[in-house]
Structure formats: C-alpha cells, structure tokens
Scaffold this active site. Structure first.
Site, PDB file in Angstrom:
ATOM      1  N   GLY A 267       0.819  -1.212   0.000  1.00  0.00           N
ATOM      2  CA  GLY A 267       0.000   0.000   0.000  1.00  0.00           C
ATOM      3  C   GLY A 267       0.848   1.255   0.000  1.00  0.00           C
ATOM      4  O   GLY A 267       0.643   2.164  -0.811  1.00  0.00           O
ATOM      5  N   MET A 269       4.812   3.115   1.897  1.00  0.00           N
ATOM      6  CA  MET A 269       6.056   2.881   2.642  1.00  0.00           C
ATOM      7  C   MET A 269       6.545   4.176   3.290  1.00  0.00           C
ATOM      8  O   MET A 269       6.611   5.215   2.652  1.00  0.00           O
ATOM      9  CB  MET A 269       7.098   2.304   1.669  1.00  0.00           C
ATOM     10  CG  MET A 269       8.453   2.093   2.277  1.00  0.00           C
ATOM     11  SD  MET A 269       8.395   0.851   3.607  1.00  0.00           S
ATOM     12  CE  MET A 269       9.733   1.412   4.649  1.00  0.00           C
ATOM     13  N   ASN A 271       9.404   5.548   4.249  1.00  0.00           N
ATOM     14  CA  ASN A 271      10.773   6.054   4.153  1.00  0.00           C
ATOM     15  C   ASN A 271      10.887   7.444   4.784  1.00  0.00           C
ATOM     16  O   ASN A 271      10.042   8.297   4.564  1.00  0.00           O
ATOM     17  CB  ASN A 271      11.186   6.164   2.690  1.00  0.00           C
ATOM     18  CG  ASN A 271      10.778   4.962   1.893  1.00  0.00           C
ATOM     19  OD1 ASN A 271      11.186   3.864   2.195  1.00  0.00           O
ATOM     20  ND2 ASN A 271       9.924   5.160   0.901  1.00  0.00           N
ATOM     21  N   HIS A 303      -1.182   6.372   8.747  1.00  0.00           N
ATOM     22  CA  HIS A 303      -0.327   5.261   9.155  1.00  0.00           C
ATOM     23  C   HIS A 303       1.146   5.560   8.839  1.00  0.00           C
ATOM     24  O   HIS A 303       2.009   5.454   9.715  1.00  0.00           O
ATOM     25  CB  HIS A 303      -0.791   3.986   8.447  1.00  0.00           C
ATOM     26  CG  HIS A 303       0.020   2.776   8.745  1.00  0.00           C
ATOM     27  ND1 HIS A 303      -0.348   1.845   9.684  1.00  0.00           N
ATOM     28  CD2 HIS A 303       1.200   2.337   8.224  1.00  0.00           C
ATOM     29  CE1 HIS A 303       0.569   0.896   9.737  1.00  0.00           C
ATOM     30  NE2 HIS A 303       1.513   1.156   8.854  1.00  0.00           N
ATOM     31  N   GLU A 304       1.415   5.926   7.604  1.00  0.00           N
ATOM     32  CA  GLU A 304       2.816   6.161   7.227  1.00  0.00           C
ATOM     33  C   GLU A 304       3.368   7.372   7.971  1.00  0.00           C
ATOM     34  O   GLU A 304       4.530   7.377   8.378  1.00  0.00           O
ATOM     35  CB  GLU A 304       2.967   6.319   5.712  1.00  0.00           C
ATOM     36  CG  GLU A 304       2.381   5.172   4.874  1.00  0.00           C
ATOM     37  CD  GLU A 304       2.782   3.773   5.300  1.00  0.00           C
ATOM     38  OE1 GLU A 304       3.822   3.618   5.957  1.00  0.00           O
ATOM     39  OE2 GLU A 304       2.030   2.812   5.000  1.00  0.00           O
ATOM     40  N   GLU A 326       4.570  -2.139  13.380  1.00  0.00           N
ATOM     41  CA  GLU A 326       3.342  -2.218  12.583  1.00  0.00           C
ATOM     42  C   GLU A 326       2.083  -2.324  13.452  1.00  0.00           C
ATOM     43  O   GLU A 326       1.092  -1.642  13.211  1.00  0.00           O
ATOM     44  CB  GLU A 326       3.415  -3.376  11.579  1.00  0.00           C
ATOM     45  CG  GLU A 326       4.478  -3.192  10.493  1.00  0.00           C
ATOM     46  CD  GLU A 326       4.324  -1.914   9.665  1.00  0.00           C
ATOM     47  OE1 GLU A 326       3.251  -1.272   9.731  1.00  0.00           O
ATOM     48  OE2 GLU A 326       5.288  -1.548   8.975  1.00  0.00           O
TER      49      GLU A 326
END
Ligand code: BES
Ligand code: ZN
Length: 869
Positions: A267, A269, A271, A303-304, A326
């Site tokens: 979905g 990431m 970084n 979330h990210e 997570e």
C-alpha cells in the site's frame, strides 16, 4: 539449523534466538546513484566503527561488483569472500572507510524491490525489509543506523531527483544530465532509505508544527493525478496535528514528501521524509474513487506519517520485532480514523477485517505468533497477524490503562528509546514503567499463535440477588507451540435490565481481588469467577464490548437476548456485534431467521435517518469467506452460499418497503457531513441490491438511471454491480460505457476488472477473457489483485477449477517475476484442507505440483507451510 530443500536448492530458517549484534556500526554513508537507460552505477562510501569482535558483513544481492577499496587500498579477490548473499571482509582495523562500486539493473527489475523502474518515466525504491542490499553492499539490517548523504544523477528527461532529508545542492553534468545531493540528518536503518528519479508534478502545502517548525509538504504524482492529491494533503495535515495532540509527537524535518506510483507491491512505505505510495492509497476524488477507498487513503496517509515516531525514530532491533512498529502504528491509525469518522463504524470495520483475515490465518497452516520466532523469508510475515493482532495487543493495553496512563506509558517509551532499535520487551517495559502498571503478562500475546476461546457461563440467584459469571479460556494446541499459556483478557462488559433496557451500575467482587474497573474485567487465569451484587432480576449480559480482546466468545445467548442487545446496547459497535452473533447462528447453526428480521425491522427505520452509516453496517452479513473460516471440515462452498443467499432473499422480501423508501427518499447531496453522505450512499447501494434481489422490475431501471446520471464513483459502481451481477439486460452496455469513460483511470479500471471477476457465475472463459485483456498487466500488482480479489470473494468459484487454476498459474508466473506478490496470492488457497472430497484431494494435488516447480524463498516457504498440515 533447519534446512528445507526445494527446487532451487536449500532455504535456511532464521531464528530469533540466534540474534547477535553487528560487529561494526556505520557512522555515515555516502551514496552516489547514477541512472542510465540500460543500467545504473552505485558507489558507496561507508565509515565503519567496530563495536564487537568479528568480520564486517556486507549484504548484497544481484549486484555486479566493480571494485572494493578499504582505507584507500583496492582489495584483491583473495582479500574478501563474496557469495550470492554477502561480502565478508575479515581482520579489519577498528575504524575503516569502505568504498564499493556496483552495477545494477533497475530497468529490468520486475520484483519491485530495491531500485526499480516504475513505468516509462519513473524510478523508485522499496527497501523494507531487505531491498537495500539490491542497491549496494551494506549491513542491511534494522539495528545498523547511519546518516545518509545521497547524490542522485540522471538524464534531464527526469526532472525530479529526490532522496531523504534536506536538499544540499543541485547541478548539471554535461549537456543532458543533472544531479541533486540530499542529506538526512537523522540516523536511520537502510530499509528507510529512498530515492526517486522521474518526471512528476507536485502539489505543495505547508504545515507549522506545535514546536514552530515550518514544514514544506509535497505530494508528487503524474500531472493528470495532481488534482486527486488534495484529500491526501488534508489527511497529512490532520495526521500531523493528531499526533501532536494525542501522543505529543511533532514532525522533525523541514520537508515531508510523498510520491505516488502504480508499480508498488504494497500500500505505502514510510521512508524517512520521503514516503512512497501505491496510487491506490494516495489518489482520491469522489468521481473516480469510492468512499471506502477515500477512507483508506486517509488512514494509510496517517499510518505512514505515524511511523515517523513509531518505526523511524524508534525502530526494530530485528525483523522478528516487526509488530513493534506495525501493530502499534495500525492501532494509532485506527484511533485517528475513529476520530475522523464515527468511532463505532471505524471499530466495526476494523473488527470485520480482523475476523475475516486474521482469525482465519490464525486458524490455519500459516498461523504464527504476532512476533514470530523463525522465518525463511521475512516478506512472508507482513501478515494480518503481525498487523491486526499486533494492533489489538496495543489496544488491549491501552484499554486497560485508560487514556491518561496509556499516554504516560507511551511518553516513557519515546523518552527511553528515541534513536534506538528495540524489541517488543522494551516496548512493554516502557509502557509499564511509565504507567505504573505491570503489563508484562501481555508478552504472552506476542509470543504465541492462535485465537483463544473465551467461554463464559452465567448463573443468577434471585434470592441472593447475585449474578455469577464463570470465565474459562482455552486455545487449540499448535504443533510448533505445544505448551500455550493463558493470556490476560480484558473483558469489557455491561448488564442490562431485561425489562427496562437500562444499564446497571456494576458492583462486583471476585476470587482474585480483580475488580471490574470502568466496566472492564481483567481475566488473567485459566478460569475465574466473579460475582455481581444487587442484581434482583436476571439481566441481559453484554460481553466483550467494543471487542475488548481478540478472542472467540462462547456464551450461550438466546436469540432473544441478542435481539435485545441489538435494540438496547448503547453503542453502535455492540449493536453490530449482536447482529453478527445472530447471523452466525442462522447461517451456521440453522437457527430461525425470524428474530433477526423482526429486530432489524424495529431498529433500522429509526436509525437510518439519524445515522445512515451505522445503519448500513448493521446490515452487514458475514461474508462467505468468513463463514468458511468457521468451518473446519467437510466445507462445501455451494452450501454456504445457498444459505447466505436464502437469508438475503428473506431480508429483501421482509423489508421490501423500507428498501424502496431508502432508495427514493434518501439523498446523499442533502447531507452536511461526508460521513453522513457516505452512509446514505452505502444504504442506497444496499437498497438497490435488495430490490434487484426481490425481483422488483424498477430496480434495474433505477440502477441504470443512477449509473448514467451520477458523477459519484460509489454510486456508479453500486449501480453497475447490481446490473452486472444480476445479468440485467443493461449489463453489457454499462460495462462497455464504463470502460470507455475510465480506460485512462487505472484505479477505476481496476474496479471494472474486479466487478467482472466477482461475477457470481464467472467461469473459466470469462476469467481468461479478463486476463487476456490488453489492459491486464502482470507488472502492476493492483491489476492482478483486482482479478484475484474479485475471484476470491466468491468461494464457490474460487474452489472450482476456474479459481484454483487461476491462483496456481499465477503463483508459477510470479515465482520469478514478483515472488513477494506471488507468495501473497497463493495464501488464498491455504484452507484447502477443510474442503469436502473430492475437491480437497484435487486442490492438494495442484498445490503439491506447484511445490515441486517453484524456486523463490517466498513461494516455497508459503506452499511448504500450506501443505504441512
Ligand atoms: N512498512 C509498511 C510497508 C511495507 C510492508 C513495506 C511490507 C515492505 C514490506 C507500511 O507502513 C505499511 O504497513 N503499509 C500497509 C498499509 C497500512 C495502512 C497498514 C500496506 O502497505 O499494506
Ligand atoms: Zn506500517
């Protein structure tokens, strides 16, 4: 060592107990990445410092080593050891500068891991968990943190050159190339490194943190998609504010960039400062995106972003600790979404996912603890158990502590471990120390597999005016984990007066001095009994409110009691839970449907105008896949489908007038709030499908009319689904029209594939037509998932040849092309052993044949586990 043999030779199992810290730390790394059409050159300079005795181990995969220089001296081949996975340099001094140069091939990287070309105009990276070793030789493990400086150089046809951190310098090289140098001041593990090279446009905004930092926000996408980035931008600002308010966490860099690409396995990431997103999780526009997808965009953005603290500033010591970042971050994004829309509906949707994905996973051959203790391929462990059960463990501790103490606990966690790579034990210890409550018993939840069953028995004594509840927990034994322990189970409960519907205040004593606090009883033993005083009449008991623990509840409710809870429970989640319990009895235990129908008819007409979103969820009927997960042997998909259809037909008929009213009188455009409008659209889509089911001739005309005149994707798809799945005369026409309208909108076109693959009578020919379509593309995981997702949503088709052959064939293709995706897809068949014969044998034989052919660690480990039952 456990070594499994497969077609490619051997695969090694890695164990948590074997963890050893690295011999060398990397103080800083300079990366120089030059992208050309047919190759890329990567030079890196590492400054390493010894921490422990031992060799320097640099991990690397598919790298063409050009040279290696240590402290200015080029090494001869006999001065290092090199194999397919690593480069080892022995007898290094305590400090050294290591320079390497490698050639890589992002232009032909189909696995979408490391640096890869994502379409004609874009190169991106995906390094979690072990992709960085496909870019350069490096101690690619999460406990090696370093300061990254990155120079990216490419042709001028790619104007955008991004990497993590601050932009230090840009310039040109000759007449047709340019470069940019970026530096990220925060130390990070290699899995958080990212760079982007391409031709993209950008949407810009700004955000001032609570600490006064002025942050530049940028979302990069192809030009035509820029208008669809507004909702994501707003969600980003909302998330930044939310983390300040709820966890006291502010953003720590001067820029935050998000890049959208359609070539992405997952979905999104996290970084550092440079998130890379699947287009499906960032683009949102009601004309091309469904309401559900818009909600998902907001939660993935959150979330990210939340990973910046839970994942990046504090990261994992090793990949066994994955649920540390997570599970906690999913809990945080769920809480954010609860605040954004209705808390009850958000909880309903999250529990639905848990029950339909995590419970079945934990009941089958791929069951594992939220913190696994061994793996072959870590990519196979980004699972519902690590994510969703991990989130539930954090939630249970939060429920038990209450808001204030939970905040003291997380404050302590950030205070102790900022800048570190830590373990689940350290998280629980910090939470305990900060809150003053010993939570160490919750470690058991992290360390063992399986869904516990919570059996409760109630006895009412009218004379003594007491109610006694007896609790017992049990868990199915697991061949790899023979001695499973009791876990702490927070049981949120309430008692209702069976006549007035009023809630009792709880007055309780028990044998273990555990009081029911704020309506939550902490059950920690294998068995326990608690007694409530002053209960004159037998009450109706509501257990596991808000789904306070991820367990299967075994309590002998009468249907009438469940109907009572549907009417009188004080929050929407608990009402929903009562509907689901009733439906499970009807669908799996042959209970009569009458009590359910009557209760629904009482509750819905009142609720629908007040809270259409909740009303739409109360109409949830457990999916065939979920029902299948409750059947452990002799499973006959047709039988379950028939029962479910019969129930829906009754509901359609029984409430016929209600469906008409909903469809005709409710107007999403009259709603003030997005979530209300979303509720109305959801209700009307349900109404339309009920009317069509009932055989109402007007239903197809209404659907066709809606399809043609709406500009909203949720409505357009709702209408198309009704026409296509019911084989309406207008079906072909709307499919053709939809294709013409949206053939250049990849995410909308995914829905077109999905609806057809999910046709109730989809057969081999139809699926073959879809996969032979010019727009079907094995290089775009979203498109593959559109077809697999549609097909798997119909277990009757999934377990026929059409389904099994599709999945087996796909696994063979993806084994080499994109093993991460291949291994995920094949899991759909993991409950093969529950099927009735002769299907069971046929599917097993197909899996065994697959097992003999596949080579990637990913698919090999998954198929081996699936067959080890
Ligand atoms: N860290 C993951 C992305 C990831 C997962 C990368 C597996 C590589 C392998 C990211 O934070 C994540 O969890 N993404 C989820 C969505 C999220 C909302 C649960 C995803 O990609 O599905
Ligand atoms: Zn995540």
């Amino acid at each position: 060592m456990n070594i499994a043999v497969n077609a490619s030779g051997v695969t090694e199992t890695i164990y948590l107990k074997d963890y050893t810290p690295p011999a060398f730390a990397v103080q800083d790394i300079h990366l120089d990445i030059r992208v050309f059409d047919d190759h890329s050159i990567v030079r890196s300079t590492l400054q390493v410092q010894r921490q422990h005795p031992g060799d320097l181990i640099l991990l690397g995969r598919d790298l063409q080593l050009q040279r290696i220089v240590v402290n200015g001296q080029q090494l001869a081949e006999n001065q290092y050891q090199l194999d397919a996975e690593q480069l080892i340099i022995a007898e290094l001094p305590d400090q050294a500068i290591i320079e390497t140069e490698v050639i890589i091939h992002p232009e032909s990287n189909t696995q979408l891991e490391g640096l890869y070309q994502a379409g004609s105009d874009l190169f991106v990276t995906q390094n979690e968990p072990e992709g960085f070793r496909k870019i350069t030789f490096y101690p690619d493990r999460p406990d090696v943190l370093s300061v990254f400086t990155t120079r990216v150089e490419a042709d001028l046809k790619y104007p955008v050159l991004l990497a993590n951190g601050n932009l230090l310098e840009t310039g040109t090289v000759g007449s047709d190339r340019h470069y940019a140098i970026w530096q990220d001041p925060t130390q990070k593990p290699s899995y958080l490194f990212a760079c982007v090279i391409g031709n993209l446009q950008v949407l810009k905004d700004r955000y001032t943190t609570i600490e006064g930092r002025d942050v530049a926000l940028e979302i990069y996408a192809v030009e035509k998609d820029i208008p669809k980035c507004q909702i994501a931008m707003q969600a980003l600002k909302d998330s930044m504010r939310w983390d300040e308010e709820h966890y006291g966490r502010a953003y720590d860099l001067d820029n935050y960039m998000i890049v959208a690409t359609s070539a992405f396995n997952m979905g999104a990431m996290e970084n550092k400062g440079l998130n890379i997103f699947n287009t499906s999780c960032v683009l949102a526009d009601p004309e091309v995106t469904t309401d559900a997808a818009i909600m998902r965009v907001q939660s993935v953005i959150a979330h990210e972003y939340f990973h910046n603290w839970t994942g990046n500033r504090i990261t994992c010591r090793d990949w066994f600790q994955l649920c540390l970042k997570e599970g906690l971050t999913v809990f945080r994004d769920q809480s954010f979404s609860e605040d954004l829309q209705s808390p009850a509906v958000q909880r309903i949707d999250d529990v639905s996912v848990l029950k339909s994905h995590q419970f079945p996973e934990d009941a089958g051959p791929l069951s594992h603890p939220p913190r696994p203790d061994h793996f072959v391929e870590i990519n196979n462990f980004y699972t519902a158990t690590v994510y969703e059960k991990g989130a539930e463990i954090s939630r249970m501790m939060a429920t038990l502590l209450g808001k204030e103490k939970f905040r003291q606990g997380t404050d302590e966690y950030f205070y102790r471990h900022d800048g570190q790579a830590v373990t689940v034990e350290e998280w629980v210890a910090a939470l305990s120390a900060g809150s003053g409550v010993d939570l160490s018993a919750f470690l058991t939840w992290y360390n063992q597999p399986g869904t516990p069953t919570l059996a409760v028995q109630a006895a009412h004594d009218a004379q003594a005016k007491t109610l006694t509840l007896h609790f017992k927990q049990s868990i199915k034994s697991h061949h790899k984990y023979p001695s499973l322990k009791a876990v702490p189970i927070p049981v949120a409960l309430a008692l209702f007066d069976a006549e007035s519907g009023e809630q009792f205040t709880l007055d309780c004593t028990d044998l273990f001095e555990n009081q029911v606090k704020d309506g939550v009883y902490l059950f920690t033993q294998e068995q326990a009994t608690i007694t409530f005083q002053q209960i004159a009449q037998k009450p109706v008991i509501s257990l596991l409110r808000n789904f306070s623990a991820p367990v299967n509840l075994d309590f002998d409710y009468s249907d009438a009691e469940l109907a009572f809870l549907l009417r009188h429970e004080t929050n929407g989640f608990n009402q929903w839970q009562a509907t689901q319990a009733l439906l499970e009895r009807i669908l799996l235990q042959d209970h009569s449907v009458d009590v359910y129908l009557q209760a629904m008819q009482q509750v819905l007409p009142q609720l629908a105008p007040q809270d259409p979103l909740l009303a739409s969820r109360l109409l949830d009927v457990p999916t065939e896949s979920y029902l299948a997960s409750r059947i452990d042997q002799n499973y006959q998909p047709e039988f379950v489908a028939e029962k479910r259809e019969a129930l829906l037909n009754k509901l359609a008929q029984f409430m016929g007038d209600f469906w008409k009213e909903i469809y005709q009188d409710f107007d999403p455009d009259q709603q003030q709030e997005f979530s209300q409008a979303m509720g109305v659209r959801a209700l009307r889509n349900i109404a339309l499908s009920m009317l069509a089911r009932h055989g109402d001739t007007c239903a197809f005309d209404w659907a066709f009319n809606l399809y043609q005149h709406t500009t909203n994707m949720t409505e357009r798809l709702g209408a198309m689904r009704v026409l296509v799945w019911n084989n309406a005369p207008q079906a072909e026409q709307v499919l053709a029209d939809f294709y013409q309208r949206f053939k250049d909108e990849a995410l909308a076109l995914d829905q077109w594939f999905m609806i057809q693959a999910a046709h109730p009578q989809a057969d081999q020919q139809q699926i073959a037509q879809l996969t032979a379509h010019a727009d079907y593309d094995l290089g775009t995981p979203n498109r593959i998932r559109a077809v697999t997702g549609g097909l798997a949503s119909r277990p009757v088709n999934l377990w026929q040849n059409v389904g099994v052959e599709h999945f087996i064939g796909l696994a063979k293709l993806m084994d080499e092309k994109n093993p991460i995706v291949g291994a995920r897809m094949i899991q759909v068949l993991s409950r093969w052993y529950t099927l009735a014969e002769p299907r069971q044998h046929e599917v097993k034989a197909a899996l065994q044949q697959l097992q003999a052919e596949v080579k990637s660690k990913n698919v090999v480990e998954t198929v081996n586990s699936m067959l080890a039952i």
